[in-house]
Write a protein that holds these residues in place. Structure first.
Motif, PDB file in Angstrom:
ATOM      1  N   MET A 125      47.748  45.604  40.268  1.00 56.28           N
ATOM      2  CA  MET A 125      46.420  45.086  39.929  1.00 56.28           C
ATOM      3  C   MET A 125      46.410  43.560  39.893  1.00 56.28           C
ATOM      4  SD  MET A 125      44.759  47.772  37.224  1.00 56.28           S
ATOM      5  CE  MET A 125      43.190  46.896  37.281  1.00 56.28           C
ATOM      6  N   ALA A 126      47.490  42.971  39.418  1.00 56.90           N
ATOM      7  CA  ALA A 126      47.567  41.514  39.338  1.00 56.90           C
ATOM      8  C   ALA A 126      47.478  40.879  40.724  1.00 56.90           C
ATOM      9  CB  ALA A 126      48.868  41.098  38.658  1.00 56.90           C
TER      10      ALA A 126
ATOM     11  N   ASN B 286      46.337  42.429  43.533  1.00 62.06           N
ATOM     12  CA  ASN B 286      45.178  42.855  44.315  1.00 62.06           C
ATOM     13  C   ASN B 286      44.112  41.767  44.342  1.00 62.06           C
ATOM     14  OD1 ASN B 286      45.745  45.255  45.479  1.00 62.06           O
ATOM     15  ND2 ASN B 286      44.608  46.528  44.038  1.00 62.06           N
ATOM     16  N   GLN B 287      44.084  40.961  43.294  1.00 64.91           N
ATOM     17  CA  GLN B 287      43.149  39.839  43.220  1.00 64.91           C
ATOM     18  C   GLN B 287      43.938  38.579  42.865  1.00 64.91           C
ATOM     19  OE1 GLN B 287      39.210  40.925  41.334  1.00 64.91           O
ATOM     20  NE2 GLN B 287      40.409  42.651  40.591  1.00 64.91           N
ATOM     21  N   ARG B 288      44.906  38.248  43.705  1.00 71.34           N
ATOM     22  CA  ARG B 288      45.883  37.208  43.392  1.00 71.34           C
ATOM     23  C   ARG B 288      45.266  35.823  43.232  1.00 71.34           C
ATOM     24  NH1 ARG B 288      50.505  37.557  47.315  1.00 71.34           N
ATOM     25  NH2 ARG B 288      51.123  35.582  46.408  1.00 71.34           N
TER      26      ARG B 288
ATOM     27  N   LYS C 269      42.508  35.229  41.632  1.00 71.53           N
ATOM     28  CA  LYS C 269      41.827  35.167  40.335  1.00 71.53           C
ATOM     29  C   LYS C 269      42.834  34.905  39.220  1.00 71.53           C
ATOM     30  CE  LYS C 269      37.831  38.134  41.187  1.00 71.53           C
ATOM     31  NZ  LYS C 269      37.033  39.250  40.622  1.00 71.53           N
TER      32      LYS C 269
ATOM     33  N   ASN D 291      41.182  38.119  34.672  1.00 72.30           N
ATOM     34  CA  ASN D 291      40.141  38.848  35.406  1.00 72.30           C
ATOM     35  C   ASN D 291      40.723  39.963  36.264  1.00 72.30           C
ATOM     36  OD1 ASN D 291      38.085  37.155  34.393  1.00 72.30           O
ATOM     37  ND2 ASN D 291      38.555  35.615  35.935  1.00 72.30           N
ATOM     38  N   ALA D 292      41.925  39.757  36.772  1.00 72.83           N
ATOM     39  CA  ALA D 292      42.534  40.747  37.659  1.00 72.83           C
ATOM     40  C   ALA D 292      42.975  42.016  36.924  1.00 72.83           C
ATOM     41  CB  ALA D 292      43.727  40.125  38.381  1.00 72.83           C
TER      42      ALA D 292
ATOM     43  N   ARG E 235      47.718  32.616  37.458  1.00 75.62           N
ATOM     44  CA  ARG E 235      47.551  33.560  38.558  1.00 75.62           C
ATOM     45  C   ARG E 235      48.836  34.363  38.721  1.00 75.62           C
ATOM     46  NH1 ARG E 235      44.593  29.059  40.233  1.00 75.62           N
ATOM     47  NH2 ARG E 235      42.452  29.554  40.859  1.00 75.62           N
TER      48      ARG E 235
END
Length: 267
Positions: free
Chosen positions: A204-205, A207-209, A211, A215-216, A234
């Motif tokens: 999950m961290a 997947n939206q690196r 952000k 938020n991730a 990040r």
């Protein structure tokens, strides 16, 4: 006997004898008695592995045609080939075994995750990869290519990038540079709440690196925990040790029974 190259199997056969010898030299830096070669293909590396003394050797080859070719070209391989898909087999030895190979590039990440399933049996891996993948596996926090595969492999193995292998070392030449890396099993691993939670958190961290971590991964922690300034970072800034420690702060109500097998772990 001639053989055909099959693009569907990601076949790029090593033809550079010096590279083969370098791989065998790197292999012999750590003692072993059981050895598994993944994807021997036309046997460029195999011919140097078969004469190794006091070694139990097995080669895993999916391509039926290459199995016939290997038997005819290297009679000493009789009884040592497993004609199967490496990703679907059981551990080829009961005890410890070392893994070596010019891994098919289209499944090289999957091969590493399969080896992770056997991590308690596999102390050393020496593999050839597309250089980009090899660099990603070896990357440290702060690197632009540090990601899911870096963390999940390095959580259990020390990774050394050994040397480059140019395209002309293969038939057919790939369009990219290749690289050989060595994985050596760590004596101790960082404690985690559970392996599934660790994988889910890292996935999950990254997947939206781009952000902030807050938020991730906001679905995995309580609002109170997420107030910590640590979550201003990040994913690529966070070490494996810190990801492991973070699992103990995960919301106890989070569901982690989801199947992690379908995750894009090679990010």
């Amino acid at each position: 006997m001639q053989y055909t190259l099959k693009k569907s199997l990601g076949q790029h056969f090593l033809t550079n004898e010096n590279i083969c010898k370098q791989i065998v030299t790197a292999l012999q830096a750590n003692p072993f008695t059981n050895l598994v070669e993944v994807g021997p293909g036309a046997g460029a590396l195999t011919k140097y592995l078969l004469p190794l003394e006091n070694i139990h050797f097995k080669a895993i080859e999916l391509d039926d045609e290459k199995v016939v070719y290997l038997h005819k070209t290297y009679p000493a391989i009789a009884g040592k080939i497993i004609n199967a898909d490496f990703l679907n087999i059981s551990a080829p030895f009961e005890g410890h075994f070392t893994v070596v190979g010019n891994f098919p590039y289209n499944i090289s990440s999957q091969i590493l995750f399969k080896i992770l399933d056997w991590k308690d049996q596999v102390p050393v891996v020496i593999g050839m990869f597309q250089k980009e993948v090899a660099m990603r596996v070896a990357a440290k926090e702060g690197s632009k290519v540090y990601g899911i595969i870096s963390i999940l492999i390095q959580a259990f193995y020390e990774v050394e990038y050994l040397f480059d292998v140019p395209p002309e070392s293969f038939n057919p030449p790939p369009k990219v540079m290749s690289g050989v890396i060595r994985l050596t099993r760590k004596q101790t691993s960082f404690p985690v709440k559970s392996q599934k939670e660790f994988i889910l958190l890292v996935k999950m961290a990254f997947n939206q690196r781009r952000k902030m971590l807050r938020n991730a991964v906001k679905g995995l922690f309580t609002a109170e925990v997420l107030q910590d300034p640590f979550f201003n970072q990040r994913a690529e800034q966070i070490s494996i040790e810190k990801f492991a420690a973070l699992t103990f702060k995960m919301n106890t109500g989070v569901k982690v029974d989801r199947n992690t097998d379908d995750l894009n772990l090679a990010d």
